[in-house]
Design a protein around this motif. Structure first.
Motif, PDB file in Angstrom:
ATOM      1  N   GLY A  61     -22.187   1.848  -0.480  1.00 36.87           N
ATOM      2  CA  GLY A  61     -20.783   1.834  -1.428  1.00 36.87           C
ATOM      3  C   GLY A  61     -19.544   2.384  -1.097  1.00 36.87           C
ATOM      4  N   GLY A  62     -19.682   3.922  -0.889  1.00 35.35           N
ATOM      5  CA  GLY A  62     -18.475   4.306  -0.229  1.00 35.35           C
ATOM      6  C   GLY A  62     -17.875   3.714   0.695  1.00 35.35           C
ATOM      7  N   ALA A  63     -18.588   3.499   1.705  1.00 34.73           N
ATOM      8  CA  ALA A  63     -17.862   2.812   2.856  1.00 34.73           C
ATOM      9  C   ALA A  63     -17.460   0.927   2.538  1.00 34.73           C
ATOM     10  CB  ALA A  63     -19.867   2.512   3.712  1.00 34.73           C
ATOM     11  N   LEU A  64     -18.583   0.648   1.711  1.00 31.34           N
ATOM     12  CA  LEU A  64     -17.966  -0.453   1.427  1.00 31.34           C
ATOM     13  C   LEU A  64     -16.553  -0.656   1.339  1.00 31.34           C
ATOM     14  CD1 LEU A  64     -18.787  -3.870   1.280  1.00 31.34           C
ATOM     15  CD2 LEU A  64     -19.866  -2.705  -0.740  1.00 31.34           C
ATOM     16  N   ILE A  65     -17.163   0.668  -0.169  1.00 31.20           N
ATOM     17  CA  ILE A  65     -14.812   0.160  -1.206  1.00 31.20           C
ATOM     18  C   ILE A  65     -13.594   0.982  -0.309  1.00 31.20           C
ATOM     19  CG2 ILE A  65     -14.020   1.621  -2.635  1.00 31.20           C
ATOM     20  CD1 ILE A  65     -16.574   1.589  -4.577  1.00 31.20           C
ATOM     21  N   GLY A  66     -14.443   2.338   0.733  1.00 31.41           N
ATOM     22  CA  GLY A  66     -13.885   2.598   2.050  1.00 31.41           C
ATOM     23  C   GLY A  66     -12.707   1.238   2.854  1.00 31.41           C
ATOM     24  N   GLY A  67     -13.336   0.336   3.108  1.00 29.48           N
ATOM     25  CA  GLY A  67     -13.364  -0.592   3.985  1.00 29.48           C
ATOM     26  C   GLY A  67     -12.985  -1.631   3.639  1.00 29.48           C
ATOM     27  N   THR A  68     -12.988  -1.634   2.598  1.00 28.59           N
ATOM     28  CA  THR A  68     -11.781  -3.036   1.099  1.00 28.59           C
ATOM     29  C   THR A  68     -10.024  -2.597   1.146  1.00 28.59           C
ATOM     30  OG1 THR A  68     -14.302  -3.714  -0.031  1.00 28.59           O
ATOM     31  CG2 THR A  68     -11.747  -4.217  -0.964  1.00 28.59           C
ATOM     32  N   ILE A  69     -10.357  -1.468   0.791  1.00 29.69           N
ATOM     33  CA  ILE A  69      -9.333  -0.238   0.565  1.00 29.69           C
ATOM     34  C   ILE A  69      -8.728  -0.823   1.794  1.00 29.69           C
ATOM     35  CG2 ILE A  69      -8.340   1.369   0.211  1.00 29.69           C
ATOM     36  CD1 ILE A  69     -10.309   1.807  -1.586  1.00 29.69           C
ATOM     37  N   GLY A  70      -9.190  -0.267   3.521  1.00 31.29           N
ATOM     38  CA  GLY A  70      -8.511   0.077   4.358  1.00 31.29           C
ATOM     39  C   GLY A  70      -7.972  -1.756   4.780  1.00 31.29           C
ATOM     40  N   ASN A  71      -8.888  -2.321   4.149  1.00 29.04           N
ATOM     41  CA  ASN A  71      -7.667  -3.512   4.466  1.00 29.04           C
ATOM     42  C   ASN A  71      -7.414  -3.834   4.338  1.00 29.04           C
ATOM     43  OD1 ASN A  71      -8.849  -6.025   6.073  1.00 29.04           O
ATOM     44  ND2 ASN A  71      -9.638  -7.405   4.205  1.00 29.04           N
ATOM     45  N   GLN A  72      -6.697  -4.070   3.372  1.00 34.58           N
ATOM     46  CA  GLN A  72      -4.946  -4.062   2.626  1.00 34.58           C
ATOM     47  C   GLN A  72      -4.370  -4.098   3.719  1.00 34.58           C
ATOM     48  OE1 GLN A  72      -5.302  -5.914   0.027  1.00 34.58           O
ATOM     49  NE2 GLN A  72      -7.860  -5.265   0.117  1.00 34.58           N
ATOM     50  N   PHE A  73      -4.379  -2.895   4.210  1.00 38.47           N
ATOM     51  CA  PHE A  73      -3.354  -2.116   5.119  1.00 38.47           C
ATOM     52  C   PHE A  73      -3.429  -2.554   6.130  1.00 38.47           C
ATOM     53  CE2 PHE A  73      -4.723   0.751   2.739  1.00 38.47           C
ATOM     54  CZ  PHE A  73      -3.131   1.068   1.381  1.00 38.47           C
ATOM     55  N   GLY A  74      -2.237  -2.817   7.241  1.00 41.61           N
ATOM     56  CA  GLY A  74      -1.188  -3.265   8.416  1.00 41.61           C
ATOM     57  C   GLY A  74      -1.785  -4.711   9.023  1.00 41.61           C
ATOM     58  N   SER A  75      -1.876  -5.213   9.903  1.00 40.21           N
ATOM     59  CA  SER A  75      -2.017  -6.870  10.126  1.00 40.21           C
ATOM     60  C   SER A  75      -2.723  -7.052  11.518  1.00 40.21           C
ATOM     61  CB  SER A  75      -0.875  -7.239  10.471  1.00 40.21           C
ATOM     62  OG  SER A  75       0.464  -6.732  10.648  1.00 40.21           O
ATOM     63  N   GLY A  76      -3.598  -7.959  12.084  1.00 36.33           N
ATOM     64  CA  GLY A  76      -4.403  -7.612  13.392  1.00 36.33           C
ATOM     65  C   GLY A  76      -5.278  -6.491  13.797  1.00 36.33           C
ATOM     66  N   GLY A  77      -4.633  -6.022  14.774  1.00 38.50           N
ATOM     67  CA  GLY A  77      -5.623  -5.279  15.095  1.00 38.50           C
ATOM     68  C   GLY A  77      -5.720  -4.216  14.139  1.00 38.50           C
ATOM     69  N   GLY A  78      -4.594  -3.130  13.723  1.00 36.31           N
ATOM     70  CA  GLY A  78      -3.874  -2.520  13.131  1.00 36.31           C
ATOM     71  C   GLY A  78      -4.939  -2.579  11.929  1.00 36.31           C
ATOM     72  N   ARG A  79      -5.050  -4.052  11.288  1.00 35.47           N
ATOM     73  CA  ARG A  79      -6.244  -4.338  10.178  1.00 35.47           C
ATOM     74  C   ARG A  79      -7.951  -3.965  10.562  1.00 35.47           C
ATOM     75  NH1 ARG A  79      -4.583  -9.237   6.258  1.00 35.47           N
ATOM     76  NH2 ARG A  79      -3.619  -8.280   5.077  1.00 35.47           N
TER      77      ARG A  79
END
Length: 155
Positions: A61-79
């Motif tokens: 669950g922590g990894a899922l939430i962290g991945g969801t939050i991390g997906n909000q930043f950057g674009s392309g390869g940075g995302r």
């Protein structure tokens, strides 16, 4: 459909805790009863470590939430990179914060018993404060159908 039903039954059976040897108002089959006398009594303790059974789900669950939050930043390869880093960070935080190991101490009694034919047995069982054994107590050694043995005082 049958396979799903069988899997569900097996899962329920696996997750259901084992029942104690004795239940209130329930008869249990007895294979045999042997009478004897207590020759020595020793109170012992056993320490067990209980780990949190939900630990893996919390990390996931922590990894899922962290991945969801991390997906909000950057674009392309940075995302993609921020999603991976967020998942790793979330899983790591959940793993660090939820490592619970509980230590419990179980009170046991070790009984040396001499039965009527002179044979000796050593039995270790849960200590029951309502049934304190002393040397020279007359006892019953009860063999239950499930293979376990229980000692109680002969009244």
């Amino acid at each position: 459909m049958k396979a799903l039903f069988v899997c569900a039954l097996l899962l329920v059976g696996y997750l259901t805790p084992a029942l104690a040897d004795y239940q209130r108002n329930e008869a249990v089959p007895v294979d045999k009863v042997i009478f004897g006398k207590v020759t020595s009594v020793r109170n012992v303790t056993q320490t067990e470590l209980l780990e949190d059974r939900n630990h893996g789900w919390k990390v996931f669950g922590g990894a899922l939430i962290g991945g969801t939050i991390g997906n909000q930043f950057g674009s392309g390869g940075g995302r993609a990179l921020s999603t991976i880093l967020g998942a790793m960070l979330g899983g790591s935080v959940a793993n660090t914060n939820n490592q619970r190991v509980e230590q419990i101490t179980i009170q046991l009694v070790e009984l040396m018993i001499t039965i009527e034919d002179g044979s000796e047995y050593m039995v270790v069982q849960d200590r029951d404060p309502a049934m304190i054994f002393q040397p020279r107590d007359k006892i019953r050694m009860i063999y239950l159908a499930d293979g376990s043995v229980r000692i109680d005082k002969q009244m």
